[in-house]
Design an enzyme around this catalytic site. Sequence first.
Site, PDB file in Angstrom:
ATOM      1  N   GLY A   9       0.673  -1.024   0.183  1.00  0.00           N
ATOM      2  CA  GLY A   9       0.308  -0.217   0.304  1.00  0.00           C
ATOM      3  C   GLY A   9       1.141   1.041   0.226  1.00  0.00           C
ATOM      4  CB  THR A  11       0.486   3.728  -4.846  1.00  0.00           C
ATOM      5  OG1 THR A  11      -0.100   2.600  -4.114  1.00  0.00           O
ATOM      6  CG2 THR A  11       1.271   2.922  -5.203  1.00  0.00           C
ATOM      7  CB  THR A 133     -10.115  -0.565  10.474  1.00  0.00           C
ATOM      8  OG1 THR A 133     -10.701   0.546  10.934  1.00  0.00           O
ATOM      9  CG2 THR A 133     -10.543  -1.640   9.980  1.00  0.00           C
ATOM     10  CD  GLU A 135     -15.434   1.997  10.111  1.00  0.00           C
ATOM     11  OE1 GLU A 135     -16.371   1.053   8.690  1.00  0.00           O
ATOM     12  OE2 GLU A 135     -16.079   3.128  10.139  1.00  0.00           O
ATOM     13  CE1 TYR A 157     -11.543  -1.080   5.243  1.00  0.00           C
ATOM     14  CE2 TYR A 157     -12.198  -0.391   6.776  1.00  0.00           C
ATOM     15  CZ  TYR A 157     -10.940  -0.629   6.423  1.00  0.00           C
ATOM     16  OH  TYR A 157      -9.426   0.312   6.722  1.00  0.00           O
ATOM     17  CE  LYS A 161      -7.913  -2.689   6.391  1.00  0.00           C
ATOM     18  NZ  LYS A 161      -6.825  -2.836   6.192  1.00  0.00           N
TER      19      LYS A 161
HETATM   20  P1  NDP Z   1      -5.631   4.602   0.852  1.00  0.00           P
HETATM   21  O1  NDP Z   1      -6.537   3.771   0.066  1.00  0.00           O
HETATM   22  O2  NDP Z   1      -4.833   5.482   0.599  1.00  0.00           O
HETATM   23  O3  NDP Z   1      -4.689   3.097  -0.298  1.00  0.00           O
HETATM   24  C1  NDP Z   1      -5.022   1.804   0.091  1.00  0.00           C
HETATM   25  C2  NDP Z   1      -2.969   0.793  -0.494  1.00  0.00           C
HETATM   26  O4  NDP Z   1      -3.647  -0.135  -1.095  1.00  0.00           O
HETATM   27  C3  NDP Z   1      -2.978   1.757  -2.103  1.00  0.00           C
HETATM   28  O5  NDP Z   1      -1.664   1.809  -2.163  1.00  0.00           O
HETATM   29  C4  NDP Z   1      -3.497   0.928  -2.792  1.00  0.00           C
HETATM   30  O6  NDP Z   1      -2.689   0.564  -4.482  1.00  0.00           O
HETATM   31  C5  NDP Z   1      -3.101  -0.533  -2.081  1.00  0.00           C
HETATM   32  N1  NDP Z   1      -4.129  -1.840  -2.890  1.00  0.00           N
HETATM   33  C6  NDP Z   1      -4.876  -2.269  -2.685  1.00  0.00           C
HETATM   34  N2  NDP Z   1      -5.714  -3.121  -3.465  1.00  0.00           N
HETATM   35  C7  NDP Z   1      -4.421  -4.389  -3.666  1.00  0.00           C
HETATM   36  C8  NDP Z   1      -4.140  -5.242  -3.395  1.00  0.00           C
HETATM   37  N3  NDP Z   1      -5.129  -6.388  -3.603  1.00  0.00           N
HETATM   38  N4  NDP Z   1      -3.152  -5.566  -3.214  1.00  0.00           N
HETATM   39  C9  NDP Z   1      -1.677  -4.476  -3.095  1.00  0.00           C
HETATM   40  N5  NDP Z   1      -1.946  -3.641  -2.731  1.00  0.00           N
HETATM   41  C10 NDP Z   1      -3.478  -3.063  -2.437  1.00  0.00           C
HETATM   42  O7  NDP Z   1      -5.380   3.050   2.095  1.00  0.00           O
HETATM   43  P2  NDP Z   1      -5.167   4.496   3.587  1.00  0.00           P
HETATM   44  O8  NDP Z   1      -3.484   4.987   3.039  1.00  0.00           O
HETATM   45  O9  NDP Z   1      -5.905   5.683   4.359  1.00  0.00           O
HETATM   46  O10 NDP Z   1      -4.751   3.147   4.646  1.00  0.00           O
HETATM   47  C11 NDP Z   1      -4.061   2.809   4.667  1.00  0.00           C
HETATM   48  C12 NDP Z   1      -4.329   1.285   5.494  1.00  0.00           C
HETATM   49  O11 NDP Z   1      -5.092   1.220   6.790  1.00  0.00           O
HETATM   50  C13 NDP Z   1      -5.137   0.457   5.352  1.00  0.00           C
HETATM   51  O12 NDP Z   1      -5.073  -0.569   4.694  1.00  0.00           O
HETATM   52  C14 NDP Z   1      -7.071   1.022   5.717  1.00  0.00           C
HETATM   53  O13 NDP Z   1      -7.520   0.049   5.131  1.00  0.00           O
HETATM   54  C15 NDP Z   1      -6.350   1.425   6.545  1.00  0.00           C
HETATM   55  N6  NDP Z   1      -7.128   2.317   7.766  1.00  0.00           N
HETATM   56  C16 NDP Z   1      -7.101   3.596   7.375  1.00  0.00           C
HETATM   57  C17 NDP Z   1      -7.568   4.509   7.904  1.00  0.00           C
HETATM   58  C18 NDP Z   1      -7.699   5.859   7.699  1.00  0.00           C
HETATM   59  O14 NDP Z   1      -8.053   6.532   8.525  1.00  0.00           O
HETATM   60  N7  NDP Z   1      -6.407   5.929   6.218  1.00  0.00           N
HETATM   61  C19 NDP Z   1      -7.820   3.812   9.616  1.00  0.00           C
HETATM   62  C20 NDP Z   1      -8.114   2.709   9.755  1.00  0.00           C
HETATM   63  C21 NDP Z   1      -7.312   1.925   8.776  1.00  0.00           C
HETATM   64  P3  NDP Z   1      -3.367   1.776  -5.413  1.00  0.00           P
HETATM   65  O15 NDP Z   1      -2.933   2.749  -5.010  1.00  0.00           O
HETATM   66  O16 NDP Z   1      -2.683   1.362  -6.982  1.00  0.00           O
HETATM   67  O17 NDP Z   1      -5.099   1.679  -5.844  1.00  0.00           O
HETATM   68  P1  GDR Z   2     -14.727   5.566   7.200  1.00  0.00           P
HETATM   69  O1  GDR Z   2     -14.892   6.820   6.237  1.00  0.00           O
HETATM   70  O2  GDR Z   2     -15.941   4.829   6.161  1.00  0.00           O
HETATM   71  O3  GDR Z   2     -15.308   5.902   8.436  1.00  0.00           O
HETATM   72  O4  GDR Z   2     -13.481   4.901   6.710  1.00  0.00           O
HETATM   73  P2  GDR Z   2     -15.654   7.852   4.576  1.00  0.00           P
HETATM   74  O5  GDR Z   2     -14.680   9.185   4.729  1.00  0.00           O
HETATM   75  O6  GDR Z   2     -15.839   6.731   3.741  1.00  0.00           O
HETATM   76  O7  GDR Z   2     -16.680   7.694   5.609  1.00  0.00           O
HETATM   77  C1  GDR Z   2     -16.995   8.841   7.087  1.00  0.00           C
HETATM   78  C2  GDR Z   2     -18.272   8.957   7.364  1.00  0.00           C
HETATM   79  O8  GDR Z   2     -18.884   9.466   6.316  1.00  0.00           O
HETATM   80  C3  GDR Z   2     -20.207   9.449   6.278  1.00  0.00           C
HETATM   81  N1  GDR Z   2     -20.036  10.143   4.925  1.00  0.00           N
HETATM   82  C4  GDR Z   2     -19.731  10.043   3.727  1.00  0.00           C
HETATM   83  N2  GDR Z   2     -19.013   9.288   3.184  1.00  0.00           N
HETATM   84  C5  GDR Z   2     -18.375   9.341   2.273  1.00  0.00           C
HETATM   85  N3  GDR Z   2     -17.367   8.536   1.582  1.00  0.00           N
HETATM   86  N4  GDR Z   2     -18.663  10.086   0.654  1.00  0.00           N
HETATM   87  C6  GDR Z   2     -20.145  10.475   1.223  1.00  0.00           C
HETATM   88  O9  GDR Z   2     -20.449  11.346   0.245  1.00  0.00           O
HETATM   89  C7  GDR Z   2     -20.907  10.743   3.112  1.00  0.00           C
HETATM   90  N5  GDR Z   2     -21.064  11.780   3.346  1.00  0.00           N
HETATM   91  C8  GDR Z   2     -21.825  11.488   4.427  1.00  0.00           C
HETATM   92  C9  GDR Z   2     -20.022   8.352   5.534  1.00  0.00           C
HETATM   93  O10 GDR Z   2     -21.189   7.299   5.957  1.00  0.00           O
HETATM   94  C10 GDR Z   2     -19.123   7.653   7.071  1.00  0.00           C
HETATM   95  O11 GDR Z   2     -20.430   7.565   8.374  1.00  0.00           O
HETATM   96  C11 GDR Z   2     -12.302   5.403   6.896  1.00  0.00           C
HETATM   97  C12 GDR Z   2     -11.483   4.211   5.778  1.00  0.00           C
HETATM   98  O12 GDR Z   2     -10.834   5.399   6.005  1.00  0.00           O
HETATM   99  C13 GDR Z   2     -11.268   2.847   6.443  1.00  0.00           C
HETATM  100  O13 GDR Z   2     -10.236   2.465   5.518  1.00  0.00           O
HETATM  101  C14 GDR Z   2     -11.313   3.192   7.584  1.00  0.00           C
HETATM  102  O14 GDR Z   2      -9.811   1.831   7.903  1.00  0.00           O
HETATM  103  C15 GDR Z   2     -11.574   4.397   8.415  1.00  0.00           C
HETATM  104  O15 GDR Z   2     -11.607   5.258   8.050  1.00  0.00           O
HETATM  105  C16 GDR Z   2     -11.169   4.308   9.953  1.00  0.00           C
END
Ligand code: NDP
Ligand code: GDR
Length: 373
Positions: A9, A11, A133, A135, A157, A161
């Site tokens: 991940g 990227t 997470t 979640e 999801y 996880k």
């Molecule tokens: P992003 O969606 O920004 O990044 C996800 C990464 O995973 C990208 O590099 C993507 O590649 C890669 N990926 C997706 N599918 C595959 C696959 N099949 N094989 C290999 N790589 C893959 O996520 P975040 O950086 O925000 O989050 C990082 C991690 O933390 C994730 O596991 C997320 O679920 C978890 N997380 C995130 C939180 C948040 O608030 N951001 C909170 C809690 C947990 P590509 O660029 O090609 O799509």
């Molecule tokens: P989340 O993040 O589901 O918490 O997962 P997201 O920002 O998608 O949603 C947060 C809350 O906002 C509400 N919401 C919307 N969400 C999106 N995406 N688009 C909309 O238009 C919109 N309007 C309202 C959602 O219903 C939700 O309640 C993120 C991801 O990064 C996960 O990979 C990670 O594990 C968790 O945060 C912690």
Amino acid sequence: MSKRALITGITGQDGSYLAEFLLEKGYEVHGIKRRSSQLNTQRIDHIYEDPHQRDPHLFLHYGDLTDATSLTRIVQDVQPDEIYNLGAQSHVAVSFEAPEYTADVDALGALRLLESIRLLGLQDTVRFYQASTSELFGLVQEIPQTERTPFYPRSPYAVAKLYGYWITVNYRESYGMYACNGILFNHESPRRGETFVTRKITRGLSRVFTGLDDCLYLGNMDSLRDWGHAKDYVRLQWQMLQQDIPQDYVIATGVQHSVRQFVDWTAKALGITLCFDGKGVDEVGVVEHVRDGAETNLLPGDVIVRVDPRYFRPAEVETLLGDPSRAARNLGWAPEIGVADLVAEMVEADLQESLRLAFLRNNGFAIPSSVEH
Ligand code: NDP
Ligand code: GDR
């Protein structure tokens, strides 16, 4: 010799910040990227070194979390000291549409990595971080949530996880591996994917402000989240792997806000005061006041935010609030970037991009479509 880290991940949002952080610490960093039909390394282009140069510190390998052979090959070639499993299909709403794929990547992907470590006989030397997470808490059983709060996942999801979480604990307990979970609450940045709600808001309202779009469509405005800055959170991912004993940690700010509040802050940062009328699917955000000197054609009375039920989820996580006391005690955790600075940074980045696009469009150049299809 410098330490070697492998990041899945790389990227993504977190992967890019973590790679920067580890390079600054003197690590040799290896990342797994997926083959895609378009370049997908924009978030790390600024730290990528030309492989033709002598002595690069960042290396990219093609692989996929659904492909055990590619993972085993990469782990064998790299022989990392630390593995950060950040790769995931990370969008909760999308997981309802692609549940099997999400399970394959997010659940079995973690297993595949752990198994490759074990089969290569690296279980005593590699340290493993699993991106767990908030979640997992889903339909919350306790407020605020700690490492001891029972899980109740509410999406494919989160269920995937949950497997990733427990298989990490299981490999730690079964094989004595240094493996741990960071139970991270939402963290954001200008590098956040465009369809997560915070980025959708800062980008969407910037586009409305500059005349690129008429309106921003959102889902559940009442949803409550504990939002921090990704830069702060990746530091803790590293710290979790530097302890004597592997442990799982909640990382959060301990403060929660609603989606509506995030919209309001974003509007204010752009120089607009919004008022919210209606309830549920009828809710709209109406311009009440435009600050003197704000360079926009918006006028009081313009409706620039609307609720669209298309963005409601089959099962919602209404409220999340973390208690990061264990991390504060053992890891010295304290967020350095508050939510006000986070909003300001995200708005500034998206406003600059919108101004650039508006300039191009106003001068007759084609610009990319904005919306999520
Ligand atoms: P992003 O969606 O920004 O990044 C996800 C990464 O995973 C990208 O590099 C993507 O590649 C890669 N990926 C997706 N599918 C595959 C696959 N099949 N094989 C290999 N790589 C893959 O996520 P975040 O950086 O925000 O989050 C990082 C991690 O933390 C994730 O596991 C997320 O679920 C978890 N997380 C995130 C939180 C948040 O608030 N951001 C909170 C809690 C947990 P590509 O660029 O090609 O799509
Ligand atoms: P989340 O993040 O589901 O918490 O997962 P997201 O920002 O998608 O949603 C947060 C809350 O906002 C509400 N919401 C919307 N969400 C999106 N995406 N688009 C909309 O238009 C919109 N309007 C309202 C959602 O219903 C939700 O309640 C993120 C991801 O990064 C996960 O990979 C990670 O594990 C968790 O945060 C912690």
